[in-house]
Design a protein around this motif. Structure first.
Motif, PDB file in Angstrom:
ATOM      1  N   PRO A 166     -10.381 -74.928  16.297  1.00 56.97           N
ATOM      2  CA  PRO A 166     -11.753 -75.163  16.754  1.00 56.97           C
ATOM      3  C   PRO A 166     -12.107 -76.645  16.898  1.00 56.97           C
ATOM      4  CG  PRO A 166     -11.758 -74.616  14.443  1.00 56.97           C
ATOM      5  CD  PRO A 166     -10.342 -74.485  14.886  1.00 56.97           C
ATOM      6  N   ALA A 167     -11.216 -77.531  16.427  1.00 56.13           N
ATOM      7  CA  ALA A 167     -11.433 -78.979  16.551  1.00 56.13           C
ATOM      8  C   ALA A 167     -10.122 -79.684  16.234  1.00 56.13           C
ATOM      9  CB  ALA A 167     -12.544 -79.449  15.615  1.00 56.13           C
TER      10      ALA A 167
ATOM     11  N   LYS B 265     -12.121 -83.982  10.491  1.00 52.72           N
ATOM     12  CA  LYS B 265     -12.799 -85.200  10.039  1.00 52.72           C
ATOM     13  C   LYS B 265     -14.084 -84.854   9.299  1.00 52.72           C
ATOM     14  CE  LYS B 265     -11.052 -88.190  13.735  1.00 52.72           C
ATOM     15  NZ  LYS B 265     -11.415 -89.079  14.871  1.00 52.72           N
ATOM     16  N   ASN B 266     -14.593 -85.849   8.571  1.00 51.38           N
ATOM     17  CA  ASN B 266     -15.911 -85.785   7.923  1.00 51.38           C
ATOM     18  C   ASN B 266     -15.983 -84.730   6.819  1.00 51.38           C
ATOM     19  OD1 ASN B 266     -16.827 -87.644   9.976  1.00 51.38           O
ATOM     20  ND2 ASN B 266     -16.949 -85.879  11.347  1.00 51.38           N
ATOM     21  N   GLY B 267     -14.862 -84.458   6.133  1.00 55.20           N
ATOM     22  CA  GLY B 267     -14.876 -83.555   4.989  1.00 55.20           C
ATOM     23  C   GLY B 267     -14.848 -82.085   5.329  1.00 55.20           C
ATOM     24  N   LEU B 268     -14.564 -81.719   6.566  1.00 55.72           N
ATOM     25  CA  LEU B 268     -14.547 -80.313   6.994  1.00 55.72           C
ATOM     26  C   LEU B 268     -13.125 -79.762   6.989  1.00 55.72           C
ATOM     27  CD1 LEU B 268     -17.133 -80.613   9.863  1.00 55.72           C
ATOM     28  CD2 LEU B 268     -17.357 -79.052   7.931  1.00 55.72           C
TER      29      LEU B 268
ATOM     30  N   LEU C  85     -20.730 -69.010  11.118  1.00 54.58           N
ATOM     31  CA  LEU C  85     -21.650 -68.623  12.185  1.00 54.58           C
ATOM     32  C   LEU C  85     -22.873 -69.538  12.222  1.00 54.58           C
ATOM     33  CD1 LEU C  85     -21.596 -64.711  12.020  1.00 54.58           C
ATOM     34  CD2 LEU C  85     -20.535 -66.201  13.711  1.00 54.58           C
ATOM     35  N   LYS C  86     -23.296 -69.974  11.055  1.00 53.68           N
ATOM     36  CA  LYS C  86     -24.453 -70.865  10.998  1.00 53.68           C
ATOM     37  C   LYS C  86     -24.155 -72.177  11.721  1.00 53.68           C
ATOM     38  CE  LYS C  86     -27.743 -72.766   7.654  1.00 53.68           C
ATOM     39  NZ  LYS C  86     -28.070 -72.912   6.207  1.00 53.68           N
ATOM     40  N   ILE C  87     -22.925 -72.671  11.535  1.00 57.81           N
ATOM     41  CA  ILE C  87     -22.544 -73.926  12.204  1.00 57.81           C
ATOM     42  C   ILE C  87     -22.418 -73.733  13.707  1.00 57.81           C
ATOM     43  CG2 ILE C  87     -20.715 -75.645  12.435  1.00 57.81           C
ATOM     44  CD1 ILE C  87     -20.161 -75.331   9.478  1.00 57.81           C
ATOM     45  N   THR C  88     -21.696 -72.686  14.100  1.00 50.96           N
ATOM     46  CA  THR C  88     -21.485 -72.483  15.545  1.00 50.96           C
ATOM     47  C   THR C  88     -22.774 -72.177  16.281  1.00 50.96           C
ATOM     48  OG1 THR C  88     -20.919 -70.161  15.097  1.00 50.96           O
ATOM     49  CG2 THR C  88     -19.096 -71.734  15.255  1.00 50.96           C
TER      50      THR C  88
ATOM     51  N   PHE D 130     -19.663 -87.353  16.795  1.00 49.74           N
ATOM     52  CA  PHE D 130     -19.642 -86.506  15.605  1.00 49.74           C
ATOM     53  C   PHE D 130     -19.577 -85.025  15.994  1.00 49.74           C
ATOM     54  CE2 PHE D 130     -22.406 -84.029  12.639  1.00 49.74           C
ATOM     55  CZ  PHE D 130     -21.540 -83.997  11.556  1.00 49.74           C
ATOM     56  N   LEU D 131     -20.316 -84.647  17.033  1.00 47.18           N
ATOM     57  CA  LEU D 131     -20.302 -83.248  17.468  1.00 47.18           C
ATOM     58  C   LEU D 131     -18.905 -82.819  17.915  1.00 47.18           C
ATOM     59  CD1 LEU D 131     -23.625 -82.909  19.518  1.00 47.18           C
ATOM     60  CD2 LEU D 131     -23.196 -82.285  17.134  1.00 47.18           C
ATOM     61  N   THR D 132     -18.220 -83.739  18.609  1.00 47.94           N
ATOM     62  CA  THR D 132     -16.888 -83.382  19.109  1.00 47.94           C
ATOM     63  C   THR D 132     -15.882 -83.214  17.980  1.00 47.94           C
ATOM     64  OG1 THR D 132     -16.210 -85.706  19.382  1.00 47.94           O
ATOM     65  CG2 THR D 132     -17.333 -84.645  21.242  1.00 47.94           C
ATOM     66  N   GLU D 133     -16.183 -83.798  16.813  1.00 46.24           N
ATOM     67  CA  GLU D 133     -15.271 -83.701  15.681  1.00 46.24           C
ATOM     68  C   GLU D 133     -15.493 -82.430  14.864  1.00 46.24           C
ATOM     69  OE1 GLU D 133     -15.107 -88.578  15.065  1.00 46.24           O
ATOM     70  OE2 GLU D 133     -16.052 -87.290  13.563  1.00 46.24           O
ATOM     71  N   LEU D 134     -16.566 -81.722  15.131  1.00 48.28           N
ATOM     72  CA  LEU D 134     -16.895 -80.520  14.371  1.00 48.28           C
ATOM     73  C   LEU D 134     -16.176 -79.293  14.933  1.00 48.28           C
ATOM     74  CD1 LEU D 134     -20.769 -80.976  14.007  1.00 48.28           C
ATOM     75  CD2 LEU D 134     -19.020 -81.456  12.281  1.00 48.28           C
ATOM     76  N   PRO D 135     -15.884 -78.329  14.083  1.00 46.79           N
ATOM     77  CA  PRO D 135     -15.391 -77.030  14.575  1.00 46.79           C
ATOM     78  C   PRO D 135     -16.564 -76.250  15.181  1.00 46.79           C
ATOM     79  CG  PRO D 135     -15.592 -76.997  12.181  1.00 46.79           C
ATOM     80  CD  PRO D 135     -15.894 -78.409  12.621  1.00 46.79           C
ATOM     81  N   ASN D 136     -16.880 -76.605  16.437  1.00 40.56           N
ATOM     82  CA  ASN D 136     -18.127 -76.122  17.033  1.00 40.56           C
ATOM     83  C   ASN D 136     -17.998 -74.772  17.730  1.00 40.56           C
ATOM     84  OD1 ASN D 136     -16.798 -76.845  19.458  1.00 40.56           O
ATOM     85  ND2 ASN D 136     -17.614 -78.921  19.297  1.00 40.56           N
TER      86      ASN D 136
END
Length: 387
Positions: A299-300, A322-325, A377-380, A248-254
């Protein structure tokens, strides 16, 4: 004494006559005392000899019976030892089978650990001793000098198979418990990050999608779960759940979509004064200022939803992850992707510019979760604590 003997001799062995009738004639035979004595002695000697012989035969028969019974007893005792040895061997083989399954499972778990957990923290002990006479069908008594054996036993106390089994079992128990703690800590850290970033709904969608049946396959290589304690299998399930979270982490714009040394934040997310009219406004993203034509990357992994002019955004790109982002990129100088294109993380998607409603070269960057803007910024920042 001689008088007594003579008296005894004449009393018991007097001269006797035997009358023998044959063919109508009667004959008599005189039995002299010496002859009677001789016959008596012969009878006595014969009786004595028969008695002694009978006694010896009886004694020998008993000895043979005792020897045979002793051999039977020894054979029975030895057979008991053989049965005990075979039972011990079967027990040891069963114990080895359990240890082998534990070791195979532990090795597989180590190989399946995410990069966030070091594989060097677990040391495998592969020295599984073979049980006594594992490949032998018979048990043979060792031909050793008992005195020498006792002396050696006094000098060196060998580690028994049972002791090695206990040590190895303890080692595996400690290793699995250590993995359990590491997995639990990492799991909690990710869940705390998800909550802190406010993306719980994205995680829910990911878990729903991961539960759906997908095309999977490969050679069947399973473990004999009957030989593995249930609490070890529970740790395996925790690892599988953790790896799902790691995916899941790898799918996020981290990360932010620019190289770290090539931007600065010129405007944050939320309320601000509009740069054009100075009125209060809500800024739905963040502005990242940098050099003209600075490369901007994805970013992903994503699919390009839109790529072109979009009002105040100027040259605009919208990516669906993925996941609605969803991520949005505005004020670009140049667009390098097309609608419907599949892109991977770090692919270059455009160049920084100042098109649309802009007062200078910068990138307007937005992140949406299920159609609602969230602070990038909160996500990253939250993700940076678990990467």
């Amino acid at each position: 004494m001689s008088v007594f003997i003579k008296s005894f001799y004449h009393k018991f062995f007097p001269a006797r006559q035997l009358l023998i009738r044959q063919n109508g004639e009667v004959k008599h035979v005189v039995l002299a005392p010496w002859f009677q004595l001789l016959v008596a002695l012969l009878i006595l000697v014969t009786f004595t000899w028969l008695s002694i012989s009978s006694f010896r035969v009886y004694t020998q028969t008993n000895k043979i019976s005792d020897i045979e019974q002793s051999q039977i007893n020894e054979q029975t005792l030895w057979q008991q030892k053989v049965n005990e040895q075979q039972a011990l061997q079967a027990t040891q083989l069963e114990q080895l089978a359990v240890l082998e399954q534990k070791q195979a499972l532990l090795q597989s778990m180590i190989e399946s650990l995410p990069a966030s957990i070091s594989k060097d923290v677990i040391k495998l002990d592969t020295d599984l001793d073979v049980p006594i006479n594992e490949n032998s069908n018979e048990f043979h008594e060792p031909l050793v000098d008992e005195n020498l054996k006792d002396k050696q036993a006094q000098l060196v106390a060998p580690i028994t198979f049972a002791a090695r089994i206990a040590n190895l079992d303890k080692h595996y128990e400690q290793s699995f418990n250590f993995l359990d703690n590491q997995i639990s800590e990492r799991h909690q850290a990710i869940l705390a990050m998800v909550k802190g970033a406010g993306i719980e709904s994205a995680l829910e969608q990911h878990l729903i999608l991961s539960d759906q049946t997908t095309a999977q396959g490969g050679p069947l290589d399973t473990f004999n779960e009957t030989k593995i304690p249930s609490h070890f299998l529970a740790i395996v399930d925790k690892l599988l759940a953790l790896n799902n979270l790691e995916n899941f982490l790898t799918e996020l714009p981290n990360t932010l979509p620019l190289a770290k040394a090539k931007y600065y934040i010129s405007s944050n997310f939320g309320l601000r004064k509009d740069p054009m009219n100075s009125n209060h406004a809500f800024h739905k993203g963040i502005d990242l200022a940098g050099w003209h034509k600075t490369e901007i990357f994805a970013p992903a992994d994503a699919v390009v939803l839109r790529a072109g002019r979009n009002g105040g955004y100027g040259n605009f790109i919208e990516l669906e992850h993925k996941n609605g982002l969803v991520t949005r990129f505005g004020h670009l100088n140049k667009i390098k992707v097309k609608k419907g294109q599949q892109i991977t993380k770090h692919d270059i998607i455009g160049l920084m510019g100042s098109t649309g409603r802009s007062t200078g070269t910068h990138l307007h960057y937005e992140v949406l979760l299920n159609g609602k803007q969230v602070n990038p910024l909160k996500i990253t920042k939250a993700l940076s604590r678990v990467w």
